[in-house]
Design a protein around this motif. Sequence first.
Motif, short mmCIF file in Angstrom:
data_model
loop_
_atom_site.label_atom_id
_atom_site.label_comp_id
_atom_site.label_asym_id
_atom_site.label_seq_id
_atom_site.Cartn_x
_atom_site.Cartn_y
_atom_site.Cartn_z
N PRO A 1 0.82 -1.22 0.00
CA PRO A 1 0.00 0.00 0.00
C PRO A 1 0.86 1.27 0.00
O PRO A 1 1.79 1.42 0.79
CB PRO A 1 -0.80 -0.13 1.31
CG PRO A 1 -0.86 -1.60 1.58
CD PRO A 1 0.47 -2.13 1.10
N GLY A 2 0.53 2.18 -0.92
CA GLY A 2 1.25 3.44 -1.02
C GLY A 2 2.52 3.39 -1.84
O GLY A 2 3.12 4.43 -2.13
N PHE A 3 2.93 2.18 -2.22
CA PHE A 3 4.19 2.03 -2.96
C PHE A 3 4.06 1.17 -4.21
O PHE A 3 4.87 1.29 -5.12
CB PHE A 3 5.27 1.42 -2.05
CG PHE A 3 5.72 2.31 -0.94
CD1 PHE A 3 6.83 3.14 -1.08
CD2 PHE A 3 5.03 2.35 0.25
CE1 PHE A 3 7.25 3.97 -0.06
CE2 PHE A 3 5.44 3.17 1.29
CZ PHE A 3 6.54 4.00 1.14
N GLY A 4 3.11 0.27 -4.26
CA GLY A 4 3.01 -0.62 -5.40
C GLY A 4 3.98 -1.77 -5.29
O GLY A 4 4.29 -2.25 -4.20
N PRO B 1 4.75 0.27 5.56
CA PRO B 1 3.90 -0.64 6.31
C PRO B 1 4.72 -1.72 7.01
O PRO B 1 5.81 -2.10 6.54
CB PRO B 1 2.99 -1.25 5.23
CG PRO B 1 3.02 -0.27 4.11
CD PRO B 1 4.38 0.32 4.13
N ALA B 2 4.21 -2.21 8.12
CA ALA B 2 4.93 -3.24 8.87
C ALA B 2 5.10 -4.53 8.09
O ALA B 2 6.01 -5.31 8.35
CB ALA B 2 4.19 -3.51 10.18
N SER B 3 4.21 -4.75 7.12
CA SER B 3 4.24 -6.00 6.34
C SER B 3 5.20 -5.94 5.16
O SER B 3 5.23 -6.86 4.33
CB SER B 3 2.83 -6.31 5.82
OG SER B 3 2.38 -5.26 4.96
N THR B 4 6.02 -4.89 5.05
CA THR B 4 6.87 -4.69 3.88
C THR B 4 7.87 -5.83 3.68
O THR B 4 8.55 -6.25 4.61
CB THR B 4 7.66 -3.37 4.02
OG1 THR B 4 6.76 -2.29 4.13
CG2 THR B 4 8.57 -3.16 2.81
N ARG B 5 7.91 -6.33 2.45
CA ARG B 5 8.92 -7.30 2.04
C ARG B 5 9.72 -6.67 0.90
O ARG B 5 9.15 -6.21 -0.09
CB ARG B 5 8.28 -8.62 1.59
CG ARG B 5 7.61 -9.39 2.71
CD ARG B 5 8.63 -9.94 3.69
NE ARG B 5 8.00 -10.72 4.76
CZ ARG B 5 7.60 -10.22 5.92
NH1 ARG B 5 7.75 -8.92 6.17
NH2 ARG B 5 7.06 -10.99 6.83
N ILE B 6 11.04 -6.66 1.04
CA ILE B 6 11.93 -6.04 0.06
C ILE B 6 12.69 -7.12 -0.70
O ILE B 6 13.21 -8.06 -0.10
CB ILE B 6 12.95 -5.11 0.75
CG1 ILE B 6 12.22 -3.95 1.44
CG2 ILE B 6 13.99 -4.59 -0.24
CD1 ILE B 6 13.14 -3.09 2.29
N SER B 7 12.75 -6.98 -2.01
CA SER B 7 13.53 -7.92 -2.82
C SER B 7 14.43 -7.16 -3.78
O SER B 7 13.96 -6.61 -4.78
CB SER B 7 12.61 -8.86 -3.61
OG SER B 7 13.38 -9.80 -4.36
N PRO B 8 15.73 -7.05 -3.48
CA PRO B 8 16.65 -6.36 -4.40
C PRO B 8 16.80 -7.15 -5.69
O PRO B 8 16.91 -8.38 -5.67
CB PRO B 8 17.96 -6.30 -3.62
CG PRO B 8 17.86 -7.39 -2.60
CD PRO B 8 16.42 -7.55 -2.28
N ARG B 9 16.82 -6.46 -6.81
CA ARG B 9 16.94 -7.11 -8.11
C ARG B 9 17.96 -6.36 -8.97
O ARG B 9 17.75 -5.21 -9.35
CB ARG B 9 15.59 -7.13 -8.85
CG ARG B 9 14.44 -7.77 -8.06
CD ARG B 9 14.57 -9.27 -8.00
NE ARG B 9 13.49 -9.87 -7.22
CZ ARG B 9 12.32 -10.22 -7.71
NH1 ARG B 9 12.05 -10.03 -8.99
NH2 ARG B 9 11.41 -10.77 -6.92
N THR C 1 1.69 5.15 -7.88
CA THR C 1 0.97 4.55 -6.77
C THR C 1 1.09 5.38 -5.50
O THR C 1 2.19 5.75 -5.09
CB THR C 1 1.52 3.13 -6.48
OG1 THR C 1 1.48 2.38 -7.68
CG2 THR C 1 0.69 2.43 -5.42
N GLY C 2 -0.06 5.69 -4.87
CA GLY C 2 -0.07 6.36 -3.59
C GLY C 2 0.05 7.87 -3.64
O GLY C 2 -0.08 8.54 -2.63
#
Length: 450
Positions: A131-134, A185-193, A280-281
């Motif tokens: 949310p807010g970031f896409g 958000p607390a649920s954020t998952r980051i994946s560097p690519r 987004t957002g």
Amino acid sequence: MKILSTVRFLIACVGISLAACHSSVEPQENNWTYAGGETTVFSTGPDAYTLPLANLNKDGLQKHLEADAMFAQQFVTEPAERFGGLGPIFNQNACESCHIRNGKSAVPAYSGDPSSGLLLRLGTENGEELPGFGNQLQTKAVFGFTPEGKISIEEREKIVRFADGMETKIRELQYGIQDSYIPLPASTRISPRMAQAVYGLGLLEAVPESEILALADENDRNGDGISGRPNWVWDKQQQSIRLGRFGWKAAQPSALQQSAAAAHNDMGLSNPLFPEENCTGQNNCGGDGKMDISNEELELFTFYFQTLGVPAPRNQNSNKVKQGRLLFFEARCNACHVPPLHTGPHPIRELAYQTIHPYTDLLLHDMGEDLADHRPEGKASGREWRTPPLWGIGLTQVVNPQATFLHDGRARTIEEAILWHGGEAEYSKQFYMKLPKSEREKLLAFVESL
């Protein structure tokens, strides 16, 4: 510049065969040498990833040159009449800003480095858009908009000891987000690519779905510890579920959608497959309802990817390389990095019915906790990655000396990449670690020859 080099290449080819325009490396009587079949190019220099298919006809060469210019084009903001529409939020303004000489990007030199081709994919723990970031952090913005944040980076090393007592260091990179425009958000998952190399995509697209699925063994019925499985994704053009084959998690089904997604997510360019503004957002996205790039321009982007040749392996008659090849198979690396595949029908006829050696099965594999990003994508779990092709890998740092390996760029060498393998590749890593130094060097010599 790459455009000028391509122009010189085509001019030099007038009146003579295309094969004669490649470097002095001579093909050998060994089909391992022809990584891309009849499309294979023979270059060992910084231009190795920039040459068109060796068998491309005259009309195809002309179109490839036009497509090359599109790939190098720097997009700007509206109301420019041509190449406008950048943003409103984005990562880079040209394809080659990430794909250096069509190869891999580099790790950010420092936290907030705006020049790197590394991207941060975002999502929730359930694989939904953040949310807010896409689904991707946008680190740049046009006037009147706010970048979503900057990429932070921390580095640390750990020591790995081989069975023969020798030691080496492997690097781990920890990525994060700083200066975010709203709280994460607390649920954020980051994946560097890291941006991947783009040569050979047309050949991989031309491999029949049936051949890829024949390699899948989702339940490991043969008991070899390898359970590659397909990623089924939505094809926006065909409006159907299709096999994913491009990207780090095989999330894109075609070269066209790969191009369209990159144009939209990385440069903020709306297009026929992704017509919405990329903001987004943020409010007041603007836009006049027109596509930033037309279908014709999108097809040119795609044609460029599809018609880039794959460089031939080197030193295939070297005893060291031959012995390394045997070790590669003995270590069962080929269970995922499958050498031979075959292409079927394709609209670009030069790509059709070729025997190729990409060293991939285009399937998803559990690579263990050390490489996990904990971000699902399509059917891919947070521990799964698509097997990356190895063809041309030995020229990675010839093309871009700053390039590194693995999805987040942590591995500075091929050996480091091997030592980060886990999960389904644990056996292969342990096999490598138990070899004496002389044998490790042989296996590396083979991989670096590809």
